[in-house]
Design an enzyme around this catalytic site. Structure first.
Site, PDB file in Angstrom:
ATOM      1  N   ALA A 243      40.032  37.291  42.408  1.00 43.42           N
ATOM      2  CA  ALA A 243      41.168  37.890  43.103  1.00 43.42           C
ATOM      3  C   ALA A 243      42.411  37.915  42.231  1.00 43.42           C
ATOM      4  CB  ALA A 243      41.462  37.110  44.386  1.00 43.42           C
TER       5      ALA A 243
ATOM      6  N   THR B  10      45.787  31.760  50.918  1.00 40.85           N
ATOM      7  CA  THR B  10      44.714  31.719  51.931  1.00 40.85           C
ATOM      8  C   THR B  10      45.082  32.517  53.171  1.00 40.85           C
ATOM      9  OG1 THR B  10      45.449  29.658  53.029  1.00 40.85           O
ATOM     10  CG2 THR B  10      44.004  29.444  51.118  1.00 40.85           C
TER      11      THR B  10
ATOM     12  N   ASN C 112      49.359  35.495  38.047  1.00 40.15           N
ATOM     13  CA  ASN C 112      48.957  36.540  38.983  1.00 40.15           C
ATOM     14  C   ASN C 112      50.133  36.856  39.902  1.00 40.15           C
ATOM     15  OD1 ASN C 112      48.797  34.076  40.499  1.00 40.15           O
ATOM     16  ND2 ASN C 112      47.551  35.156  42.007  1.00 40.15           N
ATOM     17  N   PRO C 113      50.031  37.843  40.794  1.00 36.48           N
ATOM     18  CA  PRO C 113      51.178  38.250  41.617  1.00 36.48           C
ATOM     19  C   PRO C 113      51.747  37.159  42.512  1.00 36.48           C
ATOM     20  CG  PRO C 113      49.539  39.977  41.624  1.00 36.48           C
ATOM     21  CD  PRO C 113      48.912  38.808  40.932  1.00 36.48           C
ATOM     22  N   CYS C 114      50.921  36.203  42.912  1.00 38.75           N
ATOM     23  CA  CYS C 114      51.404  35.162  43.822  1.00 38.75           C
ATOM     24  C   CYS C 114      51.752  33.867  43.101  1.00 38.75           C
ATOM     25  CB  CYS C 114      50.365  34.902  44.905  1.00 38.75           C
ATOM     26  SG  CYS C 114      50.052  36.328  45.952  1.00 38.75           S
TER      27      CYS C 114
ATOM     28  N   GLY D  85      45.337  42.416  42.527  1.00 39.30           N
ATOM     29  CA  GLY D  85      46.632  42.488  41.880  1.00 39.30           C
ATOM     30  C   GLY D  85      46.599  41.835  40.517  1.00 39.30           C
TER      31      GLY D  85
ATOM     32  N   SER E  42      38.533  36.830  49.155  1.00 43.21           N
ATOM     33  CA  SER E  42      38.084  38.092  49.744  1.00 43.21           C
ATOM     34  C   SER E  42      37.186  38.942  48.859  1.00 43.21           C
ATOM     35  CB  SER E  42      39.294  38.915  50.203  1.00 43.21           C
ATOM     36  OG  SER E  42      39.886  38.334  51.333  1.00 43.21           O
TER      37      SER E  42
ATOM     38  N   GLU F  98      50.085  31.506  41.617  1.00 50.16           N
ATOM     39  CA  GLU F  98      49.293  30.282  41.585  1.00 50.16           C
ATOM     40  C   GLU F  98      48.348  30.224  40.383  1.00 50.16           C
ATOM     41  OE1 GLU F  98      46.654  32.916  44.261  1.00 50.16           O
ATOM     42  OE2 GLU F  98      48.765  32.682  43.725  1.00 50.16           O
TER      43      GLU F  98
ATOM     44  N   THR G  27      43.939  35.996  54.599  1.00 50.20           N
ATOM     45  CA  THR G  27      42.837  36.481  55.418  1.00 50.20           C
ATOM     46  C   THR G  27      41.743  35.433  55.573  1.00 50.20           C
ATOM     47  OG1 THR G  27      43.294  38.701  54.553  1.00 50.20           O
ATOM     48  CG2 THR G  27      41.216  38.377  55.730  1.00 50.20           C
TER      49      THR G  27
END
Length: 970
Positions: free
Chosen positions: A157, A550, A363-365, A186, A141, A367, A552
């Site tokens: 990102a 993945t 990172n926050p997620c 983030g 994004s 990965e 948006t």
């Protein structure tokens, strides 16, 4: 494949001989621009608040290809088009958006010496445009937000920060997080360098505060920035090493806060995500993870002691029982889904740049895992675009697509801006990329392979291996054109070692079908070429691949499934041009049935059955051995937790980074099951893992033990009811009753409720349409049991607590404007009874509100109906209004349309006093509006803070199918 033309090195174009890429066309034709090969159409994008009917976004006449779905064009228009709506600067065509990005990338490629000739630059531009236009892949994004605009050209990102054991560093941490949150991204970091609360301060000799105390300040900062204008919660990850002396406090932080949330919720405070009162509790803006090392995991395995080490000396200052701490971690995750686990040994064993420092955070997620003060830009391929008509996977085109995408991603680092100087320096020096994919679940289903099967895992692993092998081979080629990454020289042996580990893992894939055999064969070739070229040139990038959520961008590509996830459900809602929606069976299902050998008539019958029932069990003509192909994340046949873990394990050896995914467990899951999932994650070589037990967050019914603590009034009421000899109140011979017709997930029925003399509920009768004699008998027995319990004094609130959020089929949309979404007939029944028989305060404590009350909250910040003099509207509703409403409900059950219409009008007007107001007809709702869940109810996913729709999981984040917003991942 492309060729490398050698020549003098240079960061900009120079006259004479030079080196660059020689590119061949894959999708495009020379002399024909990609835009000229598709049919374009104009569309109106209008988003409406489903509660008020008010337009919240409107842009008419936007231009998209005719094959783009309404949902994709809506999300791109609202999220990615730049410029103020209604001004000449506003983008109004997908062409403008793609040109803004692609032309910027192409010019940067020219400027930095990536192309041999101008013709090669044109090939790059056209191929990139075609792939984006045809939804073959998408950048993350921030690229769509920023590239080619006057804003800073941020393309990443994912961010990782660093904090040291000093006040200056801690305060700088707050500042840097704030800058990243302000930009809508983030960040994550590891707090383990901060000394524990069990250690002394050198300057004063006092005791240190410890990292958990500083987490409070960071959490408050994140919440403030969010409330200052962001449309979603701040996204952040906080990591603590398992050998930190404050590990026990860290483990318990969010579980303790979740207990507070429940108590405050039961006291009537708005504790929903984004609610007015949620800021009164702490640590709600971060995901927490424990960084476990192999020493600790072996201690858990062996049942031995484990040492906690002081941050300043590294000496053991305390020992704990490893299994006891492991149990505490699992209990906390069982209670509130935090903390997750990161496996330090595996992470750093696959680290290409260890001489630059260890990998300590993500990172926050979860990965992206690499150096402190670094970032990663992402792009994801739509795997379903490579499924050929003959059912094979198009490995040749896939390889060429990856070449172009990796080239573009590397070019972006040349011109990108970064939120801090340190992040910019590290990213430019190590050039971390994160190519990944979406639609794996759809690809497997269309190929006739179950997600939780050896065949499904073999294909997923082979594709991931091919993607990363090709990416690093291209990275090695780029190193021969524009040079290796700056940190390569000192990490050359380590980087090559990791490349060989990937290659060895590829050799271990057990192929089963012609499809994965072909993919695996090409992957082996790519890894061999990668090592051959890399030994000569080095590599341009220290990292190449991750599997991101993945969210948006998945909708932008019209993907059925996101990231590594399986299909969420077999039936979806499709937006229609001009508004409204229709329920459709996933288009992957007919392809899967055809692949499995079913004839056309049988396929039609199965699809019709799925449309009516939402699952495949007992579908006409479908073989039971094929059921597993259609297993989904949720529903009648949901994939078992270890099925998700094994799929992650199949892909992880072929990823530079990790996988964003949460393993969902049923509400009935035990602490032991969570311990097993986390332990198997270590054994199977994962880098990170998170879990979510259904209904473990706010809104789940309280256990009996905590129920007595909720208030003094509740205690008194229970004591009054529970006497030595229960007394049954008989129903009056003539009583007031309400008959309600309803439809839940397409199943229709009737409910009649009768009142005792004091107006409280005393009996219910439930009848379902088209039911067999067994089900009819069960519903009659259930109704009798509930009715007798009510007459013996069991409070209706107790039944509402126990039966709301109960899950089973049929479930889904209802025809009741107050209860738009229901997880079962029981869930609907007791929500409706609560709305009919409980007063406002009792319902609010249970998180159940009418449509009017939810709208009032959006308008005024309070669910409580009030009149100008302060009198509640409920006090002004006369008995004749109540009687008329009950009469109208009986009319609705008889099919009296006038009664239905009058009821809808009266229910809107009773509180507002607005005789002319009419709610929007149900047919005007979009799919997002239809899927809106009940605010305050226990939900598996948060409600979208933009449009109110119940979000669905996307990796370890959540994404809104209505407007494309995410809970923190781009």
């Amino acid at each position: 494949m492309t060729e490398t033309v050698n020549g003098p090195t240079g960061s900009s174009r120079k006259a004479g001989a030079r080196k660059g890429l020689s590119l061949q066309r894959v999708y495009t034709t020379e002399g024909v621009h990609p835009y000229d090969a598709v049919t374009w159409e104009r569309r109106d994008v209008v988003q409406t608040n489903w509660k008020t009917g008010e337009h919240v976004f409107e842009q008419r006449g936007v231009e998209f290809p005719d094959f783009w779905s309404v949902n994709a064009s809506t999300i791109v228009t609202t999220k990615y088009f730049r410029g103020a709506v209604g001004t000449p600067e506003r983008e109004q065509s997908l062409r403008q958006l793609l040109d803004r990005v692609v032309l910027t990338y192409t010019q940067a490629g020219r400027d930095h010496g990536y192309f041999t000739t101008e013709a090669d630059a044109e090939v790059f531009e056209h191929e990139l445009t075609h792939m984006l236009l045809h939804q073959v892949f998408s950048f993350n994004s921030p690229v769509w937000f920023n590239v080619g605009t006057s804003s800073p050209q941020q393309v990443s990102a994912c961010f990782i920060l660093a904090v040291d054991d000093s006040m200056d560093s801690i305060l700088n941490w707050y500042r840097e997080e704030g800058l990243i949150f302000k930009g809508g991204s983030g960040a994550g970091l590891n707090l383990s360098r901060i000394r524990s609360s069990k250690e002394l301060l050198r300057s004063s000799g006092g005791t240190a505060s410890g990292p958990v105390s500083f987490m409070r300040g960071a959490d408050a900062s994140a919440g403030t920035i969010k409330s200052g204008g962001a449309t979603r919660r701040a996204a952040k990850m906080v990591v603590l090493d398992v050998d930190h002396p404050d590990i026990a406090e860290f483990v318990a932080t969010k579980a303790r806060e979740e207990d507070k949330i429940r108590v405050l919720r039961d006291a009537g405070y708005d504790m929903d995500l984004g609610g007015a009162d949620i800021t009164s509790v702490q640590y709600q803006n971060a995901n927490n993870s424990i960084r476990v090392n192999d020493e600790f995991m072996r201690a858990v395995e062996d049942g031995t002691e484990f040492g906690l080490r002081g941050r300043m000396t590294g000496e053991v200052i305390e020992t704990v029982d490893a299994r006891s701490l492991w149990n505490d971690i699992a209990e906390a995750a069982w209670a509130c889904a935090d903390p997750g686990i990161q496996y330090d040994g595996t992470i750093n064993d696959w680290h290409t740049s260890p001489e630059a420092g260890r990998i300590t955070a993500s990172n926050p997620c979860s990965e992206y895992m690499h150096l402190d003060n670094s970032s990663c830009n992402l792009a994801s391929l739509n795997l379903l675009k490579f499924l050929k008509d003959d059912g094979s996977f198009d490995t040749e085109t896939f390889v060429k697509a990856v070449e172009f995408i990796i080239t573009a991603m590397d070019i972006s680092i040349c011109f990108a801006d970064f939120p801090t100087e340190a992040i910019g320096d590290t990213t430019r020096a190590y050039r971390q990329l994160g190519i990944g994919f979406a639609n794996l679940g759809a690809l497997l289903m269309a190929s006739g392979l179950a997600y939780d099967s050896d065949g499904g895992r073999a294909l997923a692993g082979a594709i991931t291996s091919l993607m990363t092998g090709t990416s690093f081979r291209r990275s090695a080629e780029l190193a021969g054109v524009v040079g290796p990454y700056d940190g390569f020289a000192q990490n050359a042996s380590a980087h090559e070692r990791v490349m060989r580990k990937h290659q060895a893992a590829n050799d271990e894939i057990r192929t089963l079908h012609s499809m994965d055999i072909a993919v695996h064969r090409e992957a082996a070739k790519q890894w061999a070429d990668n090592l051959k070229i890399g030994e000569k040139n080095g590599w341009r990038n220290s990292q190449a691949s991750v599997l991101a959520p993945t969210g948006t961008i998945g909708f932008m590509m019209d993907c059925d499934t996101t990231g590594i996830e399986p299909d969420f459900s077999l039936v979806k809602f499709k937006k229609l041009v001009g508004g409204g929606s229709m329920q459709i069976v996933n288009q992957t299902i007919p392809a899967a049935l055809k692949k499995l050998g079913y004839a056309g008539e049988t396929i039609e019958a199965i699809v019709e059955y799925i449309a009516e029932n939402g699952h495949v069990v007992d579908a006409p003509g479908l073989k039971t051995e094929h059921y597993e192909v259609f297993d989904t994340a949720m529903g009648q046949r949901s994939i078992k937790p270890m099925g998700h873990v094994h799929m992650m394990a199949a892909c992880q050896p072929f990823l530079s980074g990790a996988i964003s995914k949460t393993v969902n467990l049923p509400e009935s899951a035990s602490v032991e099951e969570i311990k097993d999932v986390y332990f198997q994650g270590w054994k199977l070589g994962l880098k990170a893992l998170a879990v979510y037990r259904d209904n473990c967050k706010v809104g789940q019914p309280l256990s009996d033990g905590k129920e007595a603590k909720s208030s003094g009034d509740t205690k008194v009421e229970v004591k009054e009811v529970i006497v030595e000899k229960p007394i049954r109140r008989k129903m009056p011979r003539s009583r007031q009753a309400i008959t309600t017709s309803f439809a839940v997930g397409g199943a229709k029925g009737y409910m009649t409720s009768g009142a005792l003399e004091d107006g409280s509920l005393g009996e219910i009768f439930l009848k379902l349409g088209k039911q067999g004699s067994t089900l009819a008998g069960m519903m009659d027995a259930f109704s009798i049991a509930i009715s007798i319990s009510l007459q013996y004094g069991v409070p209706l609130e107790t039944f509402v607590q126990k039966f709301t959020n109960m899950k089973f089929e049929p479930a889904g949309l209802t025809d009741d404007p107050d209860v738009r979404m229901s997880q079962s007939i029981m869930d609907y029944t007791f929500r409706r009874l609560a709305l009919d028989y409980l007063d406002f305060e009792a319902r609010s404590a249970l998180g159940i509100h009418s449509a009017e009350e939810r709208q009032r909250y959006l308008d005024t910040g309070s669910h409580q109906p009030t009149i100008s003099d302060g009198t509640t509207a409920a006090e002004l509703i006369s008995d004749d209004v109540v009687a008329r409403e009950r009469s109208d409900r009986e009319g609705e059950a008889r099919g009296d349309d006038s009664a239905v219409a009058r009821e809808r009008s009266d229910r809107e007007d009773e509180v507002r006093g607005d005789a002319g107001a009419k709610p929007a007809p149900a047919t005007a709702h979009t799919s997002a509006e239809l899927m809106e869940a009940i605010t305050g109810a226990a939900v598996d996913s948060p409600l979208c803070m933009t449009c109110g729709t119940k979000m669905r999981p996307a990796g370890s984040c959540h994404v809104c199918e209505g407007c494309g917003s995410t809970s923190g991942c781009s």
